[in-house]
Scaffold this motif. Sequence first.
Motif, mmCIF file in Angstrom:
data_model
loop_
_atom_site.group_PDB
_atom_site.id
_atom_site.type_symbol
_atom_site.label_atom_id
_atom_site.label_comp_id
_atom_site.label_asym_id
_atom_site.label_seq_id
_atom_site.Cartn_x
_atom_site.Cartn_y
_atom_site.Cartn_z
ATOM 1 N N LYS A 193 4.054 13.820 9.942
ATOM 2 C CA LYS A 193 5.179 12.573 10.153
ATOM 3 C C LYS A 193 5.008 11.621 10.681
ATOM 4 C CE LYS A 193 8.199 17.188 12.068
ATOM 5 N NZ LYS A 193 6.781 18.385 11.652
ATOM 6 N N THR A 194 4.607 11.113 12.123
ATOM 7 C CA THR A 194 4.428 9.765 12.811
ATOM 8 C C THR A 194 2.951 10.183 13.662
ATOM 9 O OG1 THR A 194 4.541 10.689 14.951
ATOM 10 C CG2 THR A 194 6.995 9.923 13.577
ATOM 11 N N GLU A 195 2.312 10.789 12.831
ATOM 12 C CA GLU A 195 0.565 10.078 13.671
ATOM 13 C C GLU A 195 -0.315 10.832 12.535
ATOM 14 O OE1 GLU A 195 -0.559 11.893 16.565
ATOM 15 O OE2 GLU A 195 0.591 13.928 16.165
ATOM 16 N N ASP A 224 7.108 20.422 2.573
ATOM 17 C CA ASP A 224 7.234 19.133 1.612
ATOM 18 C C ASP A 224 6.938 17.570 1.330
ATOM 19 O OD1 ASP A 224 10.925 18.119 -0.506
ATOM 20 O OD2 ASP A 224 8.235 17.769 -0.371
ATOM 21 N N PRO A 225 5.866 17.173 0.698
ATOM 22 C CA PRO A 225 5.005 16.614 0.398
ATOM 23 C C PRO A 225 6.364 15.531 0.364
ATOM 24 C CG PRO A 225 4.101 17.879 -1.364
ATOM 25 C CD PRO A 225 5.876 19.108 -0.765
ATOM 26 N N ASP A 226 7.340 15.092 -0.070
ATOM 27 C CA ASP A 226 8.006 14.417 0.198
ATOM 28 C C ASP A 226 8.613 13.558 1.141
ATOM 29 O OD1 ASP A 226 8.134 14.081 -2.330
ATOM 30 O OD2 ASP A 226 10.331 15.240 -2.972
ATOM 31 N N GLU A 227 8.835 14.442 2.658
ATOM 32 C CA GLU A 227 8.874 14.454 4.036
ATOM 33 C C GLU A 227 7.811 14.141 4.705
ATOM 34 O OE1 GLU A 227 12.061 18.432 4.219
ATOM 35 O OE2 GLU A 227 10.258 17.648 5.097
ATOM 36 N N ARG A 228 6.551 14.759 3.700
ATOM 37 C CA ARG A 228 5.508 13.042 4.696
ATOM 38 C C ARG A 228 5.286 11.609 4.132
ATOM 39 N NH1 ARG A 228 0.821 16.940 5.271
ATOM 40 N NH2 ARG A 228 0.815 17.765 3.258
ATOM 41 N N GLN A 229 5.958 11.015 3.707
ATOM 42 C CA GLN A 229 5.999 10.092 3.080
ATOM 43 C C GLN A 229 5.154 9.377 3.900
ATOM 44 O OE1 GLN A 229 6.194 8.206 0.298
ATOM 45 N NE2 GLN A 229 7.315 9.842 -1.221
ATOM 46 N N MET A 264 0.768 -1.505 -0.127
ATOM 47 C CA MET A 264 0.434 -0.110 0.401
ATOM 48 C C MET A 264 1.242 0.942 -0.114
ATOM 49 S SD MET A 264 -2.520 0.011 3.447
ATOM 50 C CE MET A 264 -1.552 -1.389 3.948
ATOM 51 N N ARG A 265 1.033 1.745 -1.075
ATOM 52 C CA ARG A 265 1.361 3.542 -0.582
ATOM 53 C C ARG A 265 0.807 4.540 -0.861
ATOM 54 N NH1 ARG A 265 4.087 3.726 -5.979
ATOM 55 N NH2 ARG A 265 3.437 2.049 -7.076
ATOM 56 N N GLU A 266 1.408 5.785 -0.957
ATOM 57 C CA GLU A 266 -0.446 6.880 -0.887
ATOM 58 C C GLU A 266 1.488 7.412 -1.611
ATOM 59 O OE1 GLU A 266 -1.341 10.659 1.856
ATOM 60 O OE2 GLU A 266 0.630 9.956 1.604
ATOM 61 N N LEU A 267 0.615 7.713 -3.166
ATOM 62 C CA LEU A 267 1.013 7.975 -4.184
ATOM 63 C C LEU A 267 1.835 9.426 -4.390
ATOM 64 C CD1 LEU A 267 -0.013 6.004 -7.409
ATOM 65 C CD2 LEU A 267 1.925 5.769 -6.721
ATOM 66 N N GLN A 268 0.425 10.510 -3.714
ATOM 67 C CA GLN A 268 0.991 11.877 -4.079
ATOM 68 C C GLN A 268 -0.370 12.534 -3.061
ATOM 69 O OE1 GLN A 268 -1.953 13.209 -7.063
ATOM 70 N NE2 GLN A 268 -1.553 14.620 -6.631
ATOM 71 N N ASP A 319 2.168 0.660 5.800
ATOM 72 C CA ASP A 319 2.167 0.656 7.068
ATOM 73 C C ASP A 319 1.350 1.794 8.626
ATOM 74 O OD1 ASP A 319 3.888 -1.190 6.304
ATOM 75 O OD2 ASP A 319 6.040 -0.837 7.505
ATOM 76 N N SER A 320 1.993 2.740 7.794
ATOM 77 C CA SER A 320 1.026 3.749 8.608
ATOM 78 C C SER A 320 -0.417 3.977 9.096
ATOM 79 C CB SER A 320 1.359 5.913 8.082
ATOM 80 O OG SER A 320 -0.038 5.238 6.656
ATOM 81 N N TYR A 321 -0.984 2.676 7.562
ATOM 82 C CA TYR A 321 -2.596 2.725 8.425
ATOM 83 C C TYR A 321 -2.629 1.578 9.253
ATOM 84 C CZ TYR A 321 -7.146 0.223 8.139
ATOM 85 O OH TYR A 321 -8.049 0.365 8.745
ATOM 86 N N THR A 322 -1.527 -0.074 9.171
ATOM 87 C CA THR A 322 -1.984 -0.950 10.005
ATOM 88 C C THR A 322 -0.753 -0.755 11.067
ATOM 89 O OG1 THR A 322 0.433 -1.616 9.018
ATOM 90 C CG2 THR A 322 -1.649 -2.227 8.080
#
Length: 347
Positions: free
Chosen positions: A211-213, A177-182, A164-168, A186-189
């Motif tokens: 960031k982390t949540e 920066d969107p790149d820093e908010r990858q 699962m990944r978020e593209l955008q 895992d962020s869902y599970t």
Amino acid sequence: MPGYCQVKRKVPGQQQPQLVCRFDFPMECRADAGIGHDSKRRVRFEAQRNDPLLNMYNPAMILGWTANIDIKPVLSTDAARNYIAKYASKAEQQAPAFPQLLSGIVNQMEETGSAKTACQKLLNKMLGERTYSAQETAHLLLGIPLVRASTSFQTLHLGAEGGMRELQVNEDDGSEDPDERQVTGDSYTKRGPGLEALSLHDVFKNYTWVKTEWRKKRTSTNTVLRVFPRLSPDPTGDQYKAYCRTKVLLHHPFRLPESLRVVDEQVQTWAQIWANCRAAGHDHPKDTLRCWENENRTRQEEEDDDENVPNPNAPANEEDWQVFAQAFPNAALPQFGIDDLGMRPLD
Ligand SMILES: [Zn+2]
Ligand SMILES: [Zn+2]
């Protein structure tokens, strides 16, 4: 006279499709205005008519406009929306079509040229030869944004391999920066216990990964969650398994995707789980996945209500004032108001 409006269509009483006018001309004359149906059984307003070929018009409007009009009452909000969307998204006409662009390039290339060079040249040409509309030019020159949206978009990729990944990330707080908010699957599970009961769809729609949540979005933010790949919902197609898996994953909370397949300690197929979901009548929010019921519904033919195809060979018409000046040299141009409609020389 055959026109651009001619389409082949099945007509009652005829074996072969017949060439008919897609705007349903010629029409029956009628002494009074009333409500009728078009050839596709859609309700329509039928004005008084003494000529089978004349467009519907409004006398005051056509006198003021002095050009062809086609008038129809708006019978539903959908009709109005579709009409606006169709014209707003209409491509510019002047630019050559891609096949023409490409053949132009290939004709100019040396015999040793490769397909790769042809494609590169095509791409370059497409950059250079894009046609700007008048509105777009005005917006660009005035620095007005071309698009304003009341909605933000979130893209989620649910790969068949389980990734699962978020593209955008499309968020209004553009400071980060969107790149820093990858955001990864895992962020869902690994979402916090407070979000335990929320599905993937709910979390991605209503929360933002900072960031982390996950943080709740403002309630005023309307997010459209776009899910890729766009799998076919055809139950007989080979993407159906993956489609069912996507449906199930999207709407049922999980920590481990595979756990959703276990019913009474038995592992079931994704198709079975999706069937269970529908049989149980779960009330899941609307998503943007393809829908078999919609796609299977008989589609209305793509039809344009009012397509103006300019004839490049038509002689340039002289303006009214030119005609007037020829007839009455040196006379002052008469001015007409609304009350004069119908009484002017040109009427
Ligand atoms: Zn026609
Ligand atoms: Zn369900």
